[in-house]
Write a protein that holds these residues in place. Structure first.
Motif, short mmCIF file in Angstrom:
data_model
loop_
_atom_site.label_atom_id
_atom_site.label_comp_id
_atom_site.label_asym_id
_atom_site.label_seq_id
_atom_site.Cartn_x
_atom_site.Cartn_y
_atom_site.Cartn_z
N GLY A 61 -125.94 85.48 75.01
CA GLY A 61 -124.64 85.80 75.61
C GLY A 61 -123.64 86.16 74.52
N LEU A 62 -122.84 87.19 74.77
CA LEU A 62 -121.80 87.56 73.81
C LEU A 62 -120.48 87.76 74.56
CD1 LEU A 62 -120.85 88.50 70.97
CD2 LEU A 62 -121.40 90.83 71.70
N LEU A 63 -119.47 87.08 74.07
CA LEU A 63 -118.12 87.24 74.63
C LEU A 63 -117.30 88.03 73.62
CD1 LEU A 63 -115.84 86.42 76.66
CD2 LEU A 63 -115.61 84.29 75.37
N LEU A 64 -116.80 89.18 74.04
CA LEU A 64 -116.05 90.03 73.13
C LEU A 64 -114.55 89.93 73.46
CD1 LEU A 64 -115.97 92.23 70.94
CD2 LEU A 64 -116.53 93.92 72.71
N LEU A 65 -113.79 89.42 72.51
CA LEU A 65 -112.37 89.18 72.77
C LEU A 65 -111.48 89.89 71.75
CD1 LEU A 65 -112.40 85.30 73.39
CD2 LEU A 65 -112.34 87.09 75.13
N ALA A 66 -110.27 90.22 72.18
CA ALA A 66 -109.25 90.69 71.25
C ALA A 66 -108.59 89.44 70.66
CB ALA A 66 -108.25 91.55 71.99
N PRO A 67 -107.93 89.56 69.51
CA PRO A 67 -107.35 88.36 68.88
C PRO A 67 -106.43 87.57 69.80
CG PRO A 67 -107.27 90.22 67.37
CD PRO A 67 -107.77 90.76 68.67
N TRP A 68 -105.68 88.26 70.65
CA TRP A 68 -104.74 87.56 71.53
C TRP A 68 -105.42 86.94 72.75
CZ3 TRP A 68 -105.08 90.35 75.98
CH2 TRP A 68 -105.51 91.67 75.84
N GLU A 69 -106.72 87.13 72.87
CA GLU A 69 -107.46 86.51 73.99
C GLU A 69 -108.17 85.23 73.56
OE1 GLU A 69 -108.95 90.12 76.85
OE2 GLU A 69 -109.74 90.11 74.82
N THR A 70 -108.08 84.88 72.29
CA THR A 70 -108.90 83.78 71.79
C THR A 70 -108.49 82.41 72.36
OG1 THR A 70 -107.52 83.76 69.84
CG2 THR A 70 -109.63 84.86 69.62
N TYR A 71 -107.30 82.33 72.95
CA TYR A 71 -106.90 81.04 73.54
C TYR A 71 -107.92 80.60 74.61
CZ TYR A 71 -105.39 83.41 77.78
OH TYR A 71 -105.39 84.13 78.93
N PHE A 72 -108.64 81.58 75.20
CA PHE A 72 -109.64 81.25 76.22
C PHE A 72 -110.73 80.32 75.67
CE2 PHE A 72 -113.77 82.06 78.18
CZ PHE A 72 -113.49 81.72 79.50
N LEU A 73 -110.98 80.44 74.35
CA LEU A 73 -112.06 79.65 73.74
C LEU A 73 -111.83 78.15 73.90
CD1 LEU A 73 -112.56 81.83 70.54
CD2 LEU A 73 -114.11 81.67 72.51
N ASN A 74 -110.55 77.74 74.04
CA ASN A 74 -110.26 76.32 74.28
C ASN A 74 -110.95 75.81 75.53
OD1 ASN A 74 -108.64 76.00 72.10
ND2 ASN A 74 -106.76 76.62 73.18
N SER A 75 -111.02 76.66 76.54
CA SER A 75 -111.58 76.19 77.82
C SER A 75 -113.10 76.11 77.79
CB SER A 75 -111.11 77.08 78.97
OG SER A 75 -111.57 78.39 78.78
N VAL A 76 -113.73 76.66 76.75
CA VAL A 76 -115.19 76.55 76.66
C VAL A 76 -115.62 75.83 75.38
CG1 VAL A 76 -115.76 78.52 78.15
CG2 VAL A 76 -115.33 78.94 75.74
N GLN A 77 -114.68 75.05 74.81
CA GLN A 77 -115.01 74.45 73.51
C GLN A 77 -116.08 73.38 73.60
OE1 GLN A 77 -111.50 72.86 71.72
NE2 GLN A 77 -110.87 71.74 73.55
N ASP A 78 -116.33 72.86 74.82
CA ASP A 78 -117.40 71.87 74.96
C ASP A 78 -118.77 72.56 75.08
OD1 ASP A 78 -116.46 72.91 77.44
OD2 ASP A 78 -117.68 71.43 78.48
N LEU A 79 -118.78 73.87 75.16
CA LEU A 79 -120.06 74.60 75.21
C LEU A 79 -120.39 75.09 73.80
CD1 LEU A 79 -119.27 76.80 78.37
CD2 LEU A 79 -120.30 74.52 78.30
#
Ligand SMILES: Nc1ncnc2c1ncn2[C@@H]1O[C@H](COP(=O)(O)OP(=O)(O)OP(=O)(O)O)[C@@H](O)[C@H]1O
Length: 572
Positions: A427-445
């Motif tokens: 799986g690959l999630l491609l984000l722009a720098p201003w979208e990285t806040y989303f990573l907080n919601s998957v930090q347990d993965l």
């Protein structure tokens, strides 16, 4: 081996009483629960953990891995209290051992309990609810009533569930299944239901409501429902669908069994599950406490790069994957239908083997692409969230999510299109720098950062040329859709001038010199009129045309998004 019944010693139980706020009862404080099916103010839920979690302390690491990592249990279907007709069909389908969720839920469902079940993606939840429901139906007298109603959030999933039901019904000659989904002709469905009334109905919510309101005799037939299933329950109970589901439930007898299944069950869903289920329902969770909700054999990565590199990165990653795996089968998820269309057009121009699926395609085109992708290898499906949940495409090698997923749950479900039935996946999630806040919601993965590949000049030139060959109209529609999507995202839309700047970045990434103008009506609906930096045009509407007729494809969706409604997968 399963000896049947929730009292089986292999099932660990803990009773969880939930009381009114501040009552001091175990569990998080929740508002006083008022159920639609007669339950009292105090909600009771029994938590039953699946056998998968019963690990013997003496087990070796390899044994533990074998049990937790495997989606199959040690129990064979022929060891279960299941009719010979079903067993024969199960054998023909090639199923021998039960998956863990099937093993954990079967005895409890057969006892007539309401069940909320959580199990990872691709672990056989469909058979887990269909098999016991079919067992129950096979004991009922024949009648023209609908006895089992399965509701799914997307059309592709409804078709797939019906196909699985047909497999299990192979020898149950007196039972049949029908599907009612949007995008097909209502009268055709009405005729087919009248000429051949079936006991099992699989439906999407919108079309089901349509039949309840417009098909003579249908609301009577649905009064025969004995089992109601909400597949992808958390999706059906979120804001996008909840009202429809509540209306549908009002037509169904309160005396019924209700089964809710999903790979993700956020706390909010447990709190509102009384909308559909009786007090005292069982919560069966086959995801071990502390274990990730995603599969360990699926390697998850994210990459952060400015938007103007995203097309090149996508092309680069796909080319590399194709070179490494001749049997490649990739899904690229995009944020909206019109962005999906654009990405598919760009990648097709780059001579990749692309298919496209989203709500703006006709249902026949969607079904054709879905069937083809199921059977093929060497193919890339560019998709909106119509393929995010439930659809079972075998052997998907890579899932790419380009841009922000709607939420953590959607990330998990999209990723779950790979690594099914215990297989490996990427799986690959491609984000722009201003979208990285989303990573907080998957930090347990276990999502690890991947290095942005070096983009050589041939890739850059290829992408630029491909973008140049794509129609401007597609880019304009994608721009509007993009703006609508990110405008519906509170974290990003809070600062409107930033939103406009980011949309301009997206517009530039498509090779447009200036961002396209947007019809005034659309801007107003999005709440973006008079926002500096956005250009507007007045859309022409003839006296005979409805306003919607002058909207370019995607506008309807964007309006819904702009209204703050959670976009329904049906329209994505
Ligand atoms: N007991 C079994 N043995 C082998 N294969 C099975 C068994 N039960 C189901 N399958 C197959 O496993 C695959 C995944 O099943 P299914 O689509 O029901 O998963 P799911 O848990 O609902 O996934 P999702 O969360 O993505 O909806 C299907 O191809 C199905 O036919």
């Amino acid at each position: 081996m399963m000896s049947g019944g929730p009292s089986d010693a292999t099932h660990r139980k803990r009773r969880r009483r939930r009381g009114p706020k501040g009552s001091g009862v175990d569990g998080p404080s929740i508002p006083r629960a008022v159920t639609t099916n007669g339950a009292g103010p105090e909600e009771e839920e029994e938590v039953v953990e699946g056998k998968a979690m019963e690990l013997d302390a003496g087990m070796s690491a390899a044994e533990v891995e074998g049990v937790v990592g495997s989606h199959l249990s040690e129990t064979r279907f022929d060891q279960c209290p299941v009719s010979p007709l079903s067993l024969k069909a199960i054998k023909d389908a090639g199923y021998e051992k039960m998956t863990q969720v099937q093993e954990a839920t079967l005895p409890i469902i057969l006892q007539g309990e309401d069940v909320l079940a959580k199990a990872k993606t691709g672990t056989g939840k469909t058979v887990a609810f269909l098999l016991p429901a079919i067992e129950l139906l096979s004991t009922l007298p024949r009648s023209p009533s609908i006895n089992l109603l399965v509701i799914c959030p997307t059309r592709e999933l409804a078709n797939q569930v019906a196909a699985e039901a047909r497999k299990l019904l192979k020898y149950h000659r007196s039972l049949g299944v029908q599907v009612v989904i949007g995008g097909t002709k209502l009268p055709q469905e009405q005729r087919s239901m009248q000429s051949n009334p079936c006991q099992i109905l699989v439906a999407t919510p919108g079309r089901l409501k349509d039949h309840l309101e417009n098909t003579p005799g249908f609301s009577n037939r649905i009064k025969g429902v004995k089992v109601l299933v909400l597949d992808e329950a958390d999706r059906l109970l979120d804001m996008g669908f909840r009202r429809d589901i509540e209306k549908i439930i009002a037509f169904i007898p309160k005396e019924r069994q209700t089964l809710l299944f999903s790979a993700t069950v956020p706390e909010e869903v447990r709190q509102i599950s009384h909308v559909a289920m009786k007090r005292g329902y069982k919560f069966i969770n086959t995801v071990k406490e502390g274990d990730e909700e995603t599969h360990s054999q699926v390697s998850q990565m994210y990459m952060v790069a400015p938007l103007d590199l995203h097309f090149s990165i996508l092309y680069n990653v796909l080319k590399k994957h194709i070179a490494e795996d001749a049997d490649y089968k990739v899904i690229v998820f995009c944020t909206t239908a019109m962005v999906t269309k654009l990405v598919a057009e760009v990648l097709s121009q780059l001579k990749l083997n692309i298919r496209e699926i989203h709500s703006r395609k006709s249902q026949s085109a969607r079904t054709k692409v879905s069937d083809e992708f199921r059977k093929s290898k060497g193919l890339i499906l560019v998709s909106s969230d119509v393929s995010a949940r439930g659809v079972d495409y075998p052997d998907v090698t890579l899932v790419i999510q380009a841009g922000l997923p709607a939420d953590r749950e959607q990330y998990i479900h999209r990723l779950g299109r790979t690594g099914r039935k215990g297989k490996d996946g990427l799986g690959l999630l491609l984000l722009a720098p201003w979208e990285t806040y989303f990573l907080n919601s998957v930090q347990d993965l276990s999502v690890s950062q991947a290095v942005v590949p070096t983009i050589d000049s041939s890739i850059q030139t290829g992408v630029k040329d491909a973008l140049g060959r794509v129609e401007t109209k597609s880019k304009e529609s994608a721009y509007q859709a993009w703006l609508g999507y990110y405008n519906s995202n509170k974290a990003i839309s809070r600062d409107k001038s930033r939103l406009v700047r980011l949309a301009e970045e997206f517009s530039q990434s498509m090779g447009l010199a200036i961002p396209p103008a947007i019809p005034k009506l659309i801007l107003r609906k999005m709440g973006l009129n008079n926002v500096p930096g956005l250009r507007s045009v007045v859309a022409k509407v003839g006296p005979w045309q409805p306003v919607s007729a002058c909207l370019s494809p995607g506008h309807r969706d964007e309006i819904l998004l702009a209204r703050g409604a959670q976009a329904k997968s049906d329209i994505m």
